[in-house]
Design a protein around this motif. Structure first.
Motif, PDB file in Angstrom:
ATOM      1  N   GLU A  53       0.800  -1.169   0.188  1.00 45.74           N
ATOM      2  CA  GLU A  53       0.046   0.008   0.033  1.00 45.74           C
ATOM      3  C   GLU A  53       0.884   1.170   0.013  1.00 45.74           C
ATOM      4  O   GLU A  53       0.317   2.189  -0.618  1.00 45.74           O
ATOM      5  N   LEU A  54       1.932   1.169   0.573  1.00 46.18           N
ATOM      6  CA  LEU A  54       2.981   2.277   0.539  1.00 46.18           C
ATOM      7  C   LEU A  54       3.441   2.502  -1.032  1.00 46.18           C
ATOM      8  O   LEU A  54       3.706   3.677  -1.375  1.00 46.18           O
ATOM      9  N   ALA A  96       9.567   2.596   6.469  1.00 46.28           N
ATOM     10  CA  ALA A  96       9.131   2.664   5.001  1.00 46.28           C
ATOM     11  C   ALA A  96       9.843   2.504   3.947  1.00 46.28           C
ATOM     12  O   ALA A  96       9.683   1.812   3.040  1.00 46.28           O
ATOM     13  N   MET A  97      11.026   3.259   4.013  1.00 48.93           N
ATOM     14  CA  MET A  97      11.938   3.264   2.797  1.00 48.93           C
ATOM     15  C   MET A  97      12.732   1.968   2.726  1.00 48.93           C
ATOM     16  O   MET A  97      12.759   1.426   1.842  1.00 48.93           O
ATOM     17  N   ALA A  98      12.989   1.230   3.685  1.00 44.45           N
ATOM     18  CA  ALA A  98      13.632  -0.047   3.650  1.00 44.45           C
ATOM     19  C   ALA A  98      12.831  -0.978   3.234  1.00 44.45           C
ATOM     20  O   ALA A  98      13.123  -1.798   2.484  1.00 44.45           O
ATOM     21  N   GLY A  99      11.363  -1.101   3.839  1.00 38.32           N
ATOM     22  CA  GLY A  99      10.615  -1.915   3.625  1.00 38.32           C
ATOM     23  C   GLY A  99      10.007  -1.783   1.955  1.00 38.32           C
ATOM     24  O   GLY A  99      10.151  -3.018   1.018  1.00 38.32           O
ATOM     25  N   VAL A 100      10.030  -0.781   1.335  1.00 43.74           N
ATOM     26  CA  VAL A 100       9.616  -0.443   0.047  1.00 43.74           C
ATOM     27  C   VAL A 100      10.774  -0.820  -1.030  1.00 43.74           C
ATOM     28  O   VAL A 100      10.725  -1.266  -1.790  1.00 43.74           O
ATOM     29  N   CYS A 137      11.814   9.437  12.361  1.00 47.56           N
ATOM     30  CA  CYS A 137      13.002   8.665  11.681  1.00 47.56           C
ATOM     31  C   CYS A 137      12.617   7.223  11.682  1.00 47.56           C
ATOM     32  O   CYS A 137      12.928   6.435  10.438  1.00 47.56           O
ATOM     33  N   LEU A 138      12.334   6.609  12.609  1.00 42.57           N
ATOM     34  CA  LEU A 138      11.975   5.273  12.822  1.00 42.57           C
ATOM     35  C   LEU A 138      11.099   4.599  11.709  1.00 42.57           C
ATOM     36  O   LEU A 138      11.238   3.935  10.804  1.00 42.57           O
ATOM     37  N   GLN A 139       9.905   5.379  11.717  1.00 38.96           N
ATOM     38  CA  GLN A 139       8.760   4.921  10.674  1.00 38.96           C
ATOM     39  C   GLN A 139       9.250   5.290   9.457  1.00 38.96           C
ATOM     40  O   GLN A 139       8.951   4.521   8.336  1.00 38.96           O
ATOM     41  N   THR A 140       9.949   6.375   8.975  1.00 39.83           N
ATOM     42  CA  THR A 140      10.629   6.792   7.620  1.00 39.83           C
ATOM     43  C   THR A 140      11.521   5.700   7.305  1.00 39.83           C
ATOM     44  O   THR A 140      11.605   5.281   6.105  1.00 39.83           O
ATOM     45  N   ILE A 154       3.044   3.149   9.293  1.00 41.74           N
ATOM     46  CA  ILE A 154       3.614   1.974   9.799  1.00 41.74           C
ATOM     47  C   ILE A 154       4.154   2.383  10.998  1.00 41.74           C
ATOM     48  O   ILE A 154       4.393   3.396  11.695  1.00 41.74           O
ATOM     49  N   PRO A 155       3.899   1.086  11.734  1.00 39.50           N
ATOM     50  CA  PRO A 155       4.117   1.125  13.140  1.00 39.50           C
ATOM     51  C   PRO A 155       5.647   1.430  13.661  1.00 39.50           C
ATOM     52  O   PRO A 155       6.469   0.982  12.668  1.00 39.50           O
TER      53      PRO A 155
END
Length: 170
Positions: free
Chosen positions: A9-10, A85-89, A79-82, A20-21
């Motif tokens: 979805e991201l 998100a960036m690592a995941g996508v 920072c943590l959520q960003t 994102i948690p």
């Protein structure tokens, strides 16, 4: 499955990093998958010695860049959520790019290499657009500003890798 769905979805632009948690465990997991996928993709193109060095550079540049831009905008708490998100996508796009990269490097001159190269280009552009959207949300700026920051990240990451790993990344 829930994490993969959130990352998809991201990647489709329906979510932002705020969805994102804020979980260190989730960050470590997504970052580990991102690093492994990046190493594998780079090894397909350049071989393992170069892949390890280039992946190490990327594993330093990504968090440093994200922390710096969030700190400059006075949003270090994002920072943590960003990063998650960036690592995941990034992991999703990298895994998706492995097969077409294998075709372009292993079957040069075949009728499949042109469509595979096009697939790599489409994935790259889509990834930059998604990172731009993630950064737009994280930095609380307009999309075009987030996209500009995403392009700056790609340029800095590419320059750092080229400088620190000059024998690779053709």
């Amino acid at each position: 499955w829930i994490v993969v769905r959130a990352l998809l979805e991201l990647a489709s632009g329906r979510r932002g990093p705020q969805d994102i948690p804020a979980s260190q465990t989730l960050f470590v997991l997504t970052f580990a998958v991102y690093v492994a996928a990046t190493a594998l993709l780079t090894a397909v193109v350049e071989g393992w010695p170069t892949a390890v060095k280039a992946t190490l550079v990327d594993a330093i540049v990504l968090p440093a860049f994200v922390f710096l831009v969030l700190w400059l905008r006075n949003f270090p708490n994002r920072c943590l959520q960003t990063l998650t998100a960036m690592a995941g996508v990034g992991a999703l796009f990298t895994v998706a790019a492995i097969p077409p990269f294998m075709i372009t490097t292993g079957l040069q001159g075949s009728p499949f290499s042109a469509p595979a190269s096009l697939a790599v280009l489409v994935l790259f552009i889509w990834n930059v657009l998604v990172v731009g959207n993630i950064l737009r949300h994280a930095l609380s700026v307009a999309f075009h500003a987030g996209l500009l920051v995403a392009v700056a990240y790609v340029a800095i990451s590419t320059a750092a890798t080229g400088f620190l790993v000059p024998e690779g990344i053709s």
